[in-house]
Motif scaffolding. Structure first.
Motif, PDB file in Angstrom:
ATOM      1  N   PHE A  42       0.574  -1.317   0.046  1.00 22.54           N
ATOM      2  CA  PHE A  42      -0.036   0.018   0.006  1.00 22.54           C
ATOM      3  C   PHE A  42       0.903   1.217  -0.136  1.00 22.54           C
ATOM      4  O   PHE A  42       0.201   2.199   0.130  1.00 22.54           O
ATOM      5  CB  PHE A  42      -1.183   0.092   1.327  1.00 22.54           C
ATOM      6  CG  PHE A  42      -1.951  -1.131   1.098  1.00 22.54           C
ATOM      7  CD1 PHE A  42      -2.868  -1.430   0.331  1.00 22.54           C
ATOM      8  CD2 PHE A  42      -1.812  -1.930   2.342  1.00 22.54           C
ATOM      9  CE1 PHE A  42      -3.691  -2.400   0.221  1.00 22.54           C
ATOM     10  CE2 PHE A  42      -2.789  -3.222   2.223  1.00 22.54           C
ATOM     11  CZ  PHE A  42      -3.843  -3.226   1.347  1.00 22.54           C
ATOM     12  N   SER A  43       2.146   1.038  -0.043  1.00 23.47           N
ATOM     13  CA  SER A  43       2.975   2.409  -0.027  1.00 23.47           C
ATOM     14  C   SER A  43       2.773   3.314   1.118  1.00 23.47           C
ATOM     15  O   SER A  43       2.588   4.438   0.670  1.00 23.47           O
ATOM     16  CB  SER A  43       2.847   3.372  -1.527  1.00 23.47           C
ATOM     17  OG  SER A  43       3.503   2.128  -2.279  1.00 23.47           O
ATOM     18  N   CYS A  44       2.879   2.744   2.242  1.00 29.16           N
ATOM     19  CA  CYS A  44       2.347   3.382   3.545  1.00 29.16           C
ATOM     20  C   CYS A  44       3.056   2.981   4.629  1.00 29.16           C
ATOM     21  O   CYS A  44       3.853   2.139   4.676  1.00 29.16           O
ATOM     22  CB  CYS A  44       0.750   3.385   3.702  1.00 29.16           C
ATOM     23  SG  CYS A  44       0.360   1.878   4.166  1.00 29.16           S
ATOM     24  N   GLY A  45       2.872   3.619   5.885  1.00 30.28           N
ATOM     25  CA  GLY A  45       3.324   3.260   6.976  1.00 30.28           C
ATOM     26  C   GLY A  45       2.471   2.106   7.948  1.00 30.28           C
ATOM     27  O   GLY A  45       1.332   1.997   7.449  1.00 30.28           O
ATOM     28  N   SER A  46       3.205   1.176   8.418  1.00 30.02           N
ATOM     29  CA  SER A  46       2.538  -0.084   8.873  1.00 30.02           C
ATOM     30  C   SER A  46       3.196  -0.578   9.974  1.00 30.02           C
ATOM     31  O   SER A  46       4.349  -0.413  10.237  1.00 30.02           O
ATOM     32  CB  SER A  46       2.571  -1.230   7.812  1.00 30.02           C
ATOM     33  OG  SER A  46       1.654  -2.266   8.534  1.00 30.02           O
ATOM     34  N   SER A  47       2.563  -0.691  11.195  1.00 29.42           N
ATOM     35  CA  SER A  47       3.411  -1.251  12.513  1.00 29.42           C
ATOM     36  C   SER A  47       2.429  -2.240  13.126  1.00 29.42           C
ATOM     37  O   SER A  47       1.434  -2.184  12.911  1.00 29.42           O
ATOM     38  CB  SER A  47       3.674   0.123  13.332  1.00 29.42           C
ATOM     39  OG  SER A  47       2.436   0.692  13.784  1.00 29.42           O
TER      40      SER A  47
END
Length: 87
Positions: A42-47
């Motif tokens: 998704f070309s985003c931040g993930s944690s």
């Protein structure tokens, strides 16, 4: 025991949305690996947040219904619940 993956979208500060994925550990999926996959996909931040929760920046809930069973064959699309939106 019935295993379930659960998806929910929560509103974060400044009206930005985050998608919360809960229940992947019950399918013996490595959360760190899943987190990295989501961030790349998704070309985003993930944690990883907590024992069995992944937070993805943005509203990608609808995409996850197709991607989760495609990436991990042990997850059936019928096992995924939509928790809706929470403020």
């Amino acid at each position: 025991m019935l295993r379930k993956g659960v998806l929910g979208v929560l509103l974060a500060q400044k009206k930005k949305k985050v998608t919360i994925v809960v229940g992947l550990a019950s399918y013996e999926i490595d959360l760190k690996e899943a987190c990295k996959f989501f961030a790349t996909k998704f070309s985003c931040g993930s944690s990883v947040s907590g024992d069995d929760e992944i937070v993805i920046q943005g509203d990608v809930k609808d995409d996850l219904f197709d991607i989760l069973p495609e990436k991990w064959s042990q997850i059936d699309e019928d096992d995924i619940d939509d928790l809706g939106e929470k403020k």
